[in-house]
Design an enzyme around this catalytic site. Sequence first.
Site, PDB file in Angstrom:
ATOM      1  N   GLU A 176       0.832  -1.212   0.000  1.00 11.10           N
ATOM      2  CA  GLU A 176       0.000   0.000   0.000  1.00 11.10           C
ATOM      3  C   GLU A 176       0.863   1.257   0.000  1.00 11.10           C
ATOM      4  O   GLU A 176       1.285   1.731   1.056  1.00 11.10           O
ATOM      5  CB  GLU A 176      -0.930   0.008   1.228  1.00 11.10           C
ATOM      6  CG  GLU A 176      -1.811   1.256   1.276  1.00 11.10           C
ATOM      7  CD  GLU A 176      -2.747   1.304   2.481  1.00 11.10           C
ATOM      8  OE1 GLU A 176      -2.627   0.465   3.384  1.00 11.10           O
ATOM      9  OE2 GLU A 176      -3.590   2.210   2.504  1.00 11.10           O
ATOM     10  N   LYS A 218      -2.557  -2.046  -3.137  1.00  4.08           N
ATOM     11  CA  LYS A 218      -3.601  -1.186  -2.550  1.00  4.08           C
ATOM     12  C   LYS A 218      -3.196   0.276  -2.740  1.00  4.08           C
ATOM     13  O   LYS A 218      -2.509   0.853  -1.895  1.00  4.08           O
ATOM     14  CB  LYS A 218      -3.768  -1.518  -1.063  1.00  4.08           C
ATOM     15  CG  LYS A 218      -4.739  -0.608  -0.338  1.00  4.08           C
ATOM     16  CD  LYS A 218      -5.139  -1.154   1.010  1.00  4.08           C
ATOM     17  CE  LYS A 218      -6.056  -0.177   1.721  1.00  4.08           C
ATOM     18  NZ  LYS A 218      -6.820  -0.786   2.798  1.00  4.08           N
TER      19      LYS A 218
HETATM   20  P1  13P Z   1      -9.454   4.012   4.205  1.00  2.00           P
HETATM   21  O1  13P Z   1     -10.267   3.318   3.148  1.00  2.00           O
HETATM   22  O2  13P Z   1     -10.265   4.581   5.321  1.00  2.00           O
HETATM   23  O3  13P Z   1      -8.461   4.965   3.610  1.00  2.00           O
HETATM   24  O4  13P Z   1      -8.614   2.884   4.942  1.00  2.00           O
HETATM   25  C1  13P Z   1      -7.995   1.930   4.199  1.00  2.00           C
HETATM   26  C2  13P Z   1      -6.740   1.529   4.832  1.00  2.00           C
HETATM   27  O5  13P Z   1      -6.545   0.387   5.175  1.00  2.00           O
HETATM   28  C3  13P Z   1      -5.694   2.552   5.003  1.00  2.00           C
HETATM   29  O6  13P Z   1      -4.480   1.939   5.320  1.00  2.00           O
END
Ligand code: 13P
Length: 336
Positions: A176, A218
């Site tokens: 991510e 992500k």
């Molecule tokens: P949000 O969808 O609230 O941004 O959270 C996703 C997430 O796991 C952030 O690390």
Amino acid sequence: MDLNNIEDIARYIVKAGKGILAADESNPTCGKRFDSIGVESTEQNRRDYREMLFRSQGMRGNIGGVILFDETIRQEAEDGTSLVKIISDQGALPGIKVDQGLKPIGDSEESITQGLDGLDARLKEYYSLGAKFTKWRAVIKIGNSMPSDDAIQSNMVALADYAKVVQENHMVPMVEPEVLMDGTHSIQECFDATSRCLNTLFAALDERRVNIKGTILKPNMVTSGSEVAHKADKNEVAKQTIKCLKENVPSDLPGITFLSGGQSDLDSTAHLDAMNKIGGFSWKLSFSYGRALQQPALKAWMGKKENASLAQEALSHRALMNKLAAEGSWSSSLEN
Ligand code: 13P
């Protein structure tokens, strides 16, 4: 579900429009969410809230994975069933956040994500507790000459190092690299920063021979900054996000599951749907939303047991709407 091969796990999570429920808020972040509804963030309240979410009917068929926080993967429901089992019984795979938060880079406004020390031992324990996939979040800011090459390079290399160790431990790494929405930047500046991150990330993954077919990305969507008055519209967000992904992400990656990052629940769904309506890419484009899935349920719950079924309906509805968006078959008329 006896899924042991990482490529099968990654494909399973995003099969047939399914996405991920991000429920891995750290205790301080969960505290902020609970503050907004006047509920104290105790271990039991966090357990009750998450147990309620995981038992929602709409988990089944719409949610392929749930990301947990360290506390939650060890918790039992009120009747003694582990929360991991409740998730699995809904047909979703349990995942776990394994990074340990952010540390400033020198005295700059940028940060590097912590957590490589002792990671292998932590992963072995999480695997024994039933985790099938993991998450590591890097945070990149736009503005005042940011992001710097140094912040991008160090964070993307850490993500790749993490992914390698996760696959050695037979789990799917979710990588991510979050370019924050905060600020007054244009959609083009978001495109450029996201592009630099993804390009550096996939070069680092390739260098370490991370198996891309057993990895999930992500990312943020490519949007205008949250403080911009006239924001790029839905079709522009969809077009720019797909362009950025096509230029930087290998076609054999099985799934891209977006974070919501502060977008409203409806915008998160509409943007995902617009991308899937355009189509023309090889990966599944789906969701891994925290706030955009949970917000309506949190508001309906208000910490009261008697509101549980309303809260579960709210989560079930958002899960279904996002599954439809991941198939490009959502419409705003379905929201009523
Ligand atoms: P949000 O969808 O609230 O941004 O959270 C996703 C997430 O796991 C952030 O690390």
